[in-house]
Design a protein around this motif. Structure first.
Motif, PDB file in Angstrom:
ATOM      1  N   GLY A   1       0.829  -1.214   0.000  1.00 39.43           N
ATOM      2  CA  GLY A   1       0.000   0.000   0.000  1.00 39.43           C
ATOM      3  C   GLY A   1       0.857   1.255   0.000  1.00 39.43           C
ATOM      4  N   HIS A   2       1.925   1.252   0.810  1.00 36.80           N
ATOM      5  CA  HIS A   2       2.805   2.430   0.846  1.00 36.80           C
ATOM      6  C   HIS A   2       3.410   2.677  -0.544  1.00 36.80           C
ATOM      7  CE1 HIS A   2       3.558   1.527   5.393  1.00 36.80           C
ATOM      8  NE2 HIS A   2       2.315   1.847   5.133  1.00 36.80           N
ATOM      9  N   GLY A   3       3.787   1.580  -1.198  1.00 35.09           N
ATOM     10  CA  GLY A   3       4.330   1.718  -2.552  1.00 35.09           C
ATOM     11  C   GLY A   3       3.306   2.388  -3.464  1.00 35.09           C
TER      12      GLY A   3
ATOM     13  N   ASP B   1      12.068  -0.653  10.421  1.00 34.83           N
ATOM     14  CA  ASP B   1      10.892   0.220  10.409  1.00 34.83           C
ATOM     15  C   ASP B   1      11.073   1.379  11.384  1.00 34.83           C
ATOM     16  OD1 ASP B   1       9.039  -1.115   8.471  1.00 34.83           O
ATOM     17  OD2 ASP B   1       9.388  -2.783   9.820  1.00 34.83           O
ATOM     18  N   GLY B   2      11.794   1.126  12.477  1.00 38.23           N
ATOM     19  CA  GLY B   2      12.099   2.222  13.412  1.00 38.23           C
ATOM     20  C   GLY B   2      12.917   3.305  12.722  1.00 38.23           C
ATOM     21  N   ALA B   3      13.914   2.906  11.941  1.00 32.39           N
ATOM     22  CA  ALA B   3      14.724   3.889  11.199  1.00 32.39           C
ATOM     23  C   ALA B   3      13.867   4.569  10.134  1.00 32.39           C
ATOM     24  CB  ALA B   3      15.931   3.193  10.558  1.00 32.39           C
ATOM     25  N   ALA B   4      13.019   3.776   9.488  1.00 28.53           N
ATOM     26  CA  ALA B   4      12.157   4.349   8.433  1.00 28.53           C
ATOM     27  C   ALA B   4      11.252   5.430   9.023  1.00 28.53           C
ATOM     28  CB  ALA B   4      11.327   3.248   7.774  1.00 28.53           C
ATOM     29  N   ILE B   5      10.680   5.180  10.210  1.00 23.76           N
ATOM     30  CA  ILE B   5       9.797   6.193  10.812  1.00 23.76           C
ATOM     31  C   ILE B   5      10.585   7.452  11.138  1.00 23.76           C
ATOM     32  CG2 ILE B   5       8.286   6.778  12.744  1.00 23.76           C
ATOM     33  CD1 ILE B   5       7.846   3.827  13.171  1.00 23.76           C
TER      34      ILE B   5
ATOM     35  N   MET C   1       2.776  10.489   3.354  1.00 22.03           N
ATOM     36  CA  MET C   1       3.575  10.052   4.491  1.00 22.03           C
ATOM     37  C   MET C   1       2.776   9.917   5.777  1.00 22.03           C
ATOM     38  SD  MET C   1       6.645   9.285   3.912  1.00 22.03           S
ATOM     39  CE  MET C   1       5.900   8.450   2.553  1.00 22.03           C
ATOM     40  N   ILE C   2       1.616  10.594   5.840  1.00 23.81           N
ATOM     41  CA  ILE C   2       0.897  10.609   7.121  1.00 23.81           C
ATOM     42  C   ILE C   2       0.394   9.208   7.480  1.00 23.81           C
ATOM     43  CG2 ILE C   2      -1.148  11.522   8.298  1.00 23.81           C
ATOM     44  CD1 ILE C   2      -0.647  14.129   6.681  1.00 23.81           C
ATOM     45  N   ARG C   3      -0.334   8.605   6.536  1.00 20.14           N
ATOM     46  CA  ARG C   3      -0.846   7.262   6.833  1.00 20.14           C
ATOM     47  C   ARG C   3       0.306   6.250   6.893  1.00 20.14           C
ATOM     48  NH1 ARG C   3      -5.916   4.221   3.977  1.00 20.14           N
ATOM     49  NH2 ARG C   3      -5.546   2.221   4.958  1.00 20.14           N
ATOM     50  N   THR C   4       1.282   6.436   6.000  1.00 24.05           N
ATOM     51  CA  THR C   4       2.432   5.531   5.985  1.00 24.05           C
ATOM     52  C   THR C   4       3.078   5.497   7.373  1.00 24.05           C
ATOM     53  OG1 THR C   4       2.805   5.984   3.646  1.00 24.05           O
ATOM     54  CG2 THR C   4       4.670   5.119   4.871  1.00 24.05           C
TER      55      THR C   4
ATOM     56  N   GLU D   1       1.173   3.540   9.956  1.00 24.45           N
ATOM     57  CA  GLU D   1       1.298   2.088   9.792  1.00 24.45           C
ATOM     58  C   GLU D   1       2.708   1.615  10.159  1.00 24.45           C
ATOM     59  OE1 GLU D   1      -2.257   1.758   6.457  1.00 24.45           O
ATOM     60  OE2 GLU D   1      -0.196   1.522   5.789  1.00 24.45           O
ATOM     61  N   GLU D   2       3.716   2.421   9.806  1.00 20.85           N
ATOM     62  CA  GLU D   2       5.093   2.048  10.167  1.00 20.85           C
ATOM     63  C   GLU D   2       5.250   1.962  11.682  1.00 20.85           C
ATOM     64  OE1 GLU D   2       7.078   0.889   8.194  1.00 20.85           O
ATOM     65  OE2 GLU D   2       6.948   1.840   6.240  1.00 20.85           O
ATOM     66  N   SER D   3       4.494   2.792  12.375  1.00 21.98           N
ATOM     67  CA  SER D   3       4.591   2.809  13.823  1.00 21.98           C
ATOM     68  C   SER D   3       4.092   1.468  14.397  1.00 21.98           C
ATOM     69  CB  SER D   3       3.767   3.996  14.311  1.00 21.98           C
ATOM     70  OG  SER D   3       3.598   3.941  15.654  1.00 21.98           O
TER      71      SER D   3
END
Ligand code: 3HC
Length: 377
Positions: free
Chosen positions: A128-130, A180-184, A202-205, A208-210
């Motif tokens: 979905g992020h993609g 994912d921690g680094a990605a956030i 980026m907001i929803r992404t 979800e990353e969180s």
């Protein structure tokens, strides 16, 4: 001067004061006029707006950036700004879909139904992020097929991190917690990126990353409270993912690469990046050390220690030779990742064809229906 769409109670010329940017009214503003642009004369207004922009040149762009507001697709923008965004958003989108592979590899081997369900949901989120990101890139006037072609032919990069293998189940935990921690850490500031569609994607992404980060932490938490073998597996995964996670933030702010190939200075001036690579890396280390202590794992860096003077953790040097080697294609999984990606794309051709045929049929029916209504009248 722009003409307000008919029915709008007010009109903000060059309005950019809201998260939704200067092409949109607030969704909950009852006085903002019709939502459907065609109903309110907004299409003509937008055409006039473009004309005004081309007369004004890029002054409006500079003013929007200086005011720390959002650039929207129909705003004039320098070609370099557009290309920088295409490069970064595409690399980001590619990372999301290639990033499905390392953990996708464990879906059939997840140790319980609960873990399998969580992992499937997580991998699906990455897809979905993609999609959000490819859509954001398309607003810059580039075609999704073209972007995928650039990924498949190696003309565009994806994140170095996804060229490392997932050897044990604990790697799924380490990816969630560290990757994912680094990605956030990198992506939360992108919610304030100067380009509206990217910032909104980026907001929803990030939400979800969180969730992804917490599930990774929880997976490792369980292992660290399990048998000695499970604890060893969690520690081994931490050892293998720590340094590649730090490298994800990109090359250092100083040194050869920053001078010859670095984009940070310009991207920060444009409000695309809000922090430098080194600043984000430091924030990540400061956030993660206490989490590692809670988990009971040791981070594999003998130089890691609190520096009271700086108010930050000091840490050792990343193996930059390895980083550049992996980016250039010589990581453990580069070839396999691209081969799998290209094969999946080819195997999915019939789905794209079917979707396109269905859409064409719907359009045809809609226009035949409209013609029928016209002749009946
Ligand atoms: N992997 C691959 N290439 C990298 C990289 C990495 N970790 N870090 C930097 N690079 C590349 C850059 O793309 C650039 O190469 P180019 O000129 O050929 O495009 C070069 O190294 C110089 O780096 P810069 O720091 O100057 O480049 P940027 O200003 O683009 O910054 C970035 C790099 C910080 C990664 C930035 O592009 C960014 O913030 N991107 C958006 C976030 C993103 O792409 N994250 C990828 C991971 S997504 C993810 O992890 C998904 C999650 O679900 C797990």
């Amino acid at each position: 001067m722009l003409t307000p769409p008919e029915g709008a109670s007010r009109w903000r010329r060059g309005h950019t004061g809201h998260m939704y940017g200067n092409d949109f009214a607030e969704p909950d503003d009852p006085g903002a006029g019709p939502l459907n642009a065609a109903d309110g004369g907004a299409v003509e207004a937008a055409a006039a707006h473009v004309d005004t922009k081309s007369q004004q040149g890029l002054e409006t762009f500079d003013a929007i950036i200086a005011a720390d507001q959002r650039i929207e697709p129909r705003d004039a923008m320098p070609e370099e700004y557009r290309q920088t965004l295409i490069r970064q958003i595409a690399q980001h989108a590619h990372s999301e879909i290639i990033g499905m592979q390392p953990e996708g590899n464990w879906i059939t081997r997840a140790p319980s139904l609960r873990r399998k369900a969580i992992l499937i949901a997580k991998v699906q989120d990455e897809a979905g992020h993609g999609l959000y990101l490819y859509s954001a890139a398309e607003t810059l006037g580039i075609d999704r097929e073209e972007l995928l072609d650039r990924l498949h032919t190696g003309k565009q990069k994806y994140s170095s991190i996804f060229n490392y293998p997932t050897l044990t189940w604990a790697d799924c935990g380490a990816i969630g917690w560290l990757v994912d921690g680094a990605a956030i850490m990198n992506q939360v500031p992108l919610c304030r990126c100067s380009y509206g569609p990217y910032a909104r994607a980026m907001i929803r992404t990030c939400k979800e990353e969180s969730f992804h980060q917490r599930q990774g932490f929880e997976l490792l938490w369980e292992l660290m409270r399990g048998t000695p073998e499970q604890q060893a597996m969690a520690q081994d995964a931490t050892n293998r993912w720590w340094w590649p996670a730090l490298a994800m933030f990109g090359p250092r702010d100083t040194g050869e690469h920053a001078v010859t190939g670095g984009h940070t200075e310009q991207s920060m001036a444009w409000g695309i990046k809000r922090f430098s690579n080194d600043d984000l890396r430091q924030k990540f280390v400061d956030m993660t050390v206490p989490q590692a202590q809670r988990l009971g794992v040791t981070l594999p860096d003998p130089d890691l220690k609190w520096n009271a003077e700086r108010g930050h953790y000091d840490f050792g040097e990343i193996d930059w030779d390895e980083f550049w080697r992996v980016i250039k294609g010589d990581g453990a999984c580069n070839a396999a990742r691209i081969e799998r990606r290209v094969t999946s794309h080819q195997q999915g051709a019939w789905v794209r064809e079917a979707a396109a045929a269905y859409a064409a049929k719907q359009r045809q029916r809609a226009s035949a229906g409209a013609a029928g209504e016209g002749s009946a009248a």
